[in-house]
Design a protein around this motif. Sequence first.
Motif, PDB file in Angstrom:
ATOM      1  N   SER A 155     -48.891 -43.670 111.761  1.00 53.96           N
ATOM      2  CA  SER A 155     -48.397 -42.935 112.925  1.00 53.96           C
ATOM      3  C   SER A 155     -47.664 -41.669 112.508  1.00 53.96           C
ATOM      4  O   SER A 155     -46.966 -41.643 111.486  1.00 53.96           O
ATOM      5  CB  SER A 155     -47.461 -43.827 113.746  1.00 53.96           C
ATOM      6  OG  SER A 155     -46.877 -43.108 114.809  1.00 53.96           O
ATOM      7  N   GLU A 156     -47.811 -40.630 113.335  1.00 54.42           N
ATOM      8  CA  GLU A 156     -47.087 -39.378 113.113  1.00 54.42           C
ATOM      9  C   GLU A 156     -45.822 -39.295 113.961  1.00 54.42           C
ATOM     10  O   GLU A 156     -45.091 -38.311 113.901  1.00 54.42           O
ATOM     11  CB  GLU A 156     -47.997 -38.188 113.451  1.00 54.42           C
ATOM     12  CG  GLU A 156     -49.210 -38.036 112.536  1.00 54.42           C
ATOM     13  CD  GLU A 156     -48.821 -37.565 111.140  1.00 54.42           C
ATOM     14  OE1 GLU A 156     -47.660 -37.136 110.958  1.00 54.42           O
ATOM     15  OE2 GLU A 156     -49.671 -37.657 110.230  1.00 54.42           O
ATOM     16  N   ASP A 157     -45.568 -40.303 114.753  1.00 58.56           N
ATOM     17  CA  ASP A 157     -44.383 -40.315 115.609  1.00 58.56           C
ATOM     18  C   ASP A 157     -43.128 -40.366 114.738  1.00 58.56           C
ATOM     19  O   ASP A 157     -42.990 -41.257 113.887  1.00 58.56           O
ATOM     20  CB  ASP A 157     -44.429 -41.521 116.546  1.00 58.56           C
ATOM     21  CG  ASP A 157     -43.428 -41.428 117.682  1.00 58.56           C
ATOM     22  OD1 ASP A 157     -42.236 -41.171 117.404  1.00 58.56           O
ATOM     23  OD2 ASP A 157     -43.836 -41.589 118.848  1.00 58.56           O
ATOM     24  N   TYR A 181     -35.555 -43.561 107.424  1.00 63.71           N
ATOM     25  CA  TYR A 181     -34.867 -42.380 106.920  1.00 63.71           C
ATOM     26  C   TYR A 181     -35.853 -41.226 107.025  1.00 63.71           C
ATOM     27  O   TYR A 181     -36.987 -41.402 107.439  1.00 63.71           O
ATOM     28  CB  TYR A 181     -34.394 -42.584 105.478  1.00 63.71           C
ATOM     29  CG  TYR A 181     -33.414 -43.719 105.310  1.00 63.71           C
ATOM     30  CD1 TYR A 181     -32.115 -43.629 105.806  1.00 63.71           C
ATOM     31  CD2 TYR A 181     -33.789 -44.889 104.660  1.00 63.71           C
ATOM     32  CE1 TYR A 181     -31.218 -44.675 105.662  1.00 63.71           C
ATOM     33  CE2 TYR A 181     -32.905 -45.952 104.513  1.00 63.71           C
ATOM     34  CZ  TYR A 181     -31.619 -45.827 105.019  1.00 63.71           C
ATOM     35  OH  TYR A 181     -30.742 -46.867 104.884  1.00 63.71           O
ATOM     36  N   ASP A 182     -35.452 -40.072 106.630  1.00 65.70           N
ATOM     37  CA  ASP A 182     -36.294 -38.891 106.800  1.00 65.70           C
ATOM     38  C   ASP A 182     -37.322 -38.789 105.670  1.00 65.70           C
ATOM     39  O   ASP A 182     -37.370 -37.822 104.923  1.00 65.70           O
ATOM     40  CB  ASP A 182     -35.430 -37.623 106.841  1.00 65.70           C
ATOM     41  CG  ASP A 182     -36.237 -36.406 107.277  1.00 65.70           C
ATOM     42  OD1 ASP A 182     -37.303 -36.620 107.894  1.00 65.70           O
ATOM     43  OD2 ASP A 182     -35.806 -35.279 107.002  1.00 65.70           O
ATOM     44  N   THR A 183     -38.162 -39.818 105.554  1.00 66.84           N
ATOM     45  CA  THR A 183     -39.221 -39.819 104.560  1.00 66.84           C
ATOM     46  C   THR A 183     -40.302 -40.786 104.998  1.00 66.84           C
ATOM     47  O   THR A 183     -40.017 -41.827 105.601  1.00 66.84           O
ATOM     48  CB  THR A 183     -38.698 -40.224 103.161  1.00 66.84           C
ATOM     49  OG1 THR A 183     -39.804 -40.427 102.286  1.00 66.84           O
ATOM     50  CG2 THR A 183     -37.881 -41.491 103.235  1.00 66.84           C
ATOM     51  N   GLY A 241     -41.651 -47.745 109.358  1.00 69.76           N
ATOM     52  CA  GLY A 241     -41.687 -49.125 109.808  1.00 69.76           C
ATOM     53  C   GLY A 241     -40.631 -50.039 109.227  1.00 69.76           C
ATOM     54  O   GLY A 241     -40.541 -51.200 109.619  1.00 69.76           O
ATOM     55  N   TRP A 242     -39.813 -49.522 108.297  1.00 65.40           N
ATOM     56  CA  TRP A 242     -38.849 -50.399 107.634  1.00 65.40           C
ATOM     57  C   TRP A 242     -37.806 -50.950 108.603  1.00 65.40           C
ATOM     58  O   TRP A 242     -37.323 -52.069 108.440  1.00 65.40           O
ATOM     59  CB  TRP A 242     -38.168 -49.655 106.486  1.00 65.40           C
ATOM     60  CG  TRP A 242     -37.163 -50.484 105.746  1.00 65.40           C
ATOM     61  CD1 TRP A 242     -35.825 -50.306 105.697  1.00 65.40           C
ATOM     62  CD2 TRP A 242     -37.430 -51.635 104.929  1.00 65.40           C
ATOM     63  NE1 TRP A 242     -35.226 -51.262 104.920  1.00 65.40           N
ATOM     64  CE2 TRP A 242     -36.196 -52.095 104.432  1.00 65.40           C
ATOM     65  CE3 TRP A 242     -38.596 -52.316 104.582  1.00 65.40           C
ATOM     66  CZ2 TRP A 242     -36.091 -53.212 103.604  1.00 65.40           C
ATOM     67  CZ3 TRP A 242     -38.488 -53.436 103.760  1.00 65.40           C
ATOM     68  CH2 TRP A 242     -37.254 -53.865 103.288  1.00 65.40           C
TER      69      TRP A 242
END
Length: 403
Positions: free
Chosen positions: A82-84, A90-92, A97-98
Amino acid sequence: MAKSLFSGSCPSHLTPPPLPYRYPELDLLWHLISIYFTQTAPYLPLIHAPTFKRAVINGLHLVDYNFGAVVLAVCAIGARGSEDPRVLHYDTRLTSGWQWFRQIRLLRPNLIETTSAHELQLYCLAYVYLQHTNMWDSTWALIGLGIRLAIDRGVHRLKPSSTSARTAENELFIRAFWILRSYDIVQGLTLGRPPATTSEEFDLDKPAECDDEYWEKTGSCEPFEQPVGKVSLLSFFTYYLKLMEIAASVQKSIYAVKTLDSRDGVSPAERNRQKVMEQDSALNDWLAALPPHRKWEPHQPNEIFLNQSAILLSTYHWVQIQVQKNFIIRPASRSPQSFPSLAICALAARSIVRMAQVLRHRSTDQQAAVVVGRVMVSSVKSVPQRIELRPNFSCMSLILVQF
């Protein structure tokens, strides 16, 4: 009178109430579920899509803790495609999904409760998610636990007597067991560890070659009856399981820790040569039995068939490497057997790389990332430490194929 420990449900002190799950927003939830069944389900026949989606619509994930964990795992896997921006913890992209997967309790609080199909599915999904992280090797214990719980439930002897006797629940148990079995073989060969069970210890049926939409009675067709003339996507899984059994035989014959003493005067070198010939013959028979639409064809117009063929043939070449790599020796102690083994491993590795290149050019960025990620993973553990190889070969010889 105190209530017996084994009468009825589990005592409350053994099953503390779980914390409530935090699911994605409703629109994101269905977006991730859609990605899972588009990008993952065709190559991982684990979950029955119509039943799963109906259960989510009816809110089963809000009241059934095990099914809720399966929904979270599906969302975590779907987040990889997903690109959402909401899928990032975090920002990576590595954390996609974590925030949903981290909520799952992978180890049950007790061993009294009856094992459900959802619990076995969860171990399979945990493997899929964690195989692209630095915690992949930790799933070896989870897969072993899943197999033990399945055996405790009696899944290893599950044999519906006829097509009409099959039920959706039985089929889910059967598929989960075979997937756990295949993961156990792959991890055992990769990590150099023994399997949790062997083929002599179970005799359950193979999964039905029937697509999801035909599990229920439709018109004049009975349940689990694939329409005549329509190729089932599940035939891919049948051939994959046959290949896994060859890999299990390789693990048992070539990589066994202890072997029976030879009493027929055959030297160890000759015995090894016989073992390799037997496994090579089994691989050749498997390849010859593949139907045309399952053989590797770079110009295959059907993208699902293309990707499934890539997984099958890449796994075939990976098993070839497992058969031969143990007989590649140092140049200083050359033997006639070392040169064919080196050539076979090199050719197999190059074939996997070529297939990955075709997939990368034929697919979109997201689809290529998903499929190629399932076809090949580089790992130093796939080559014995005593081997000395040229740099241009070593990068290919470290290829591992995972389902």
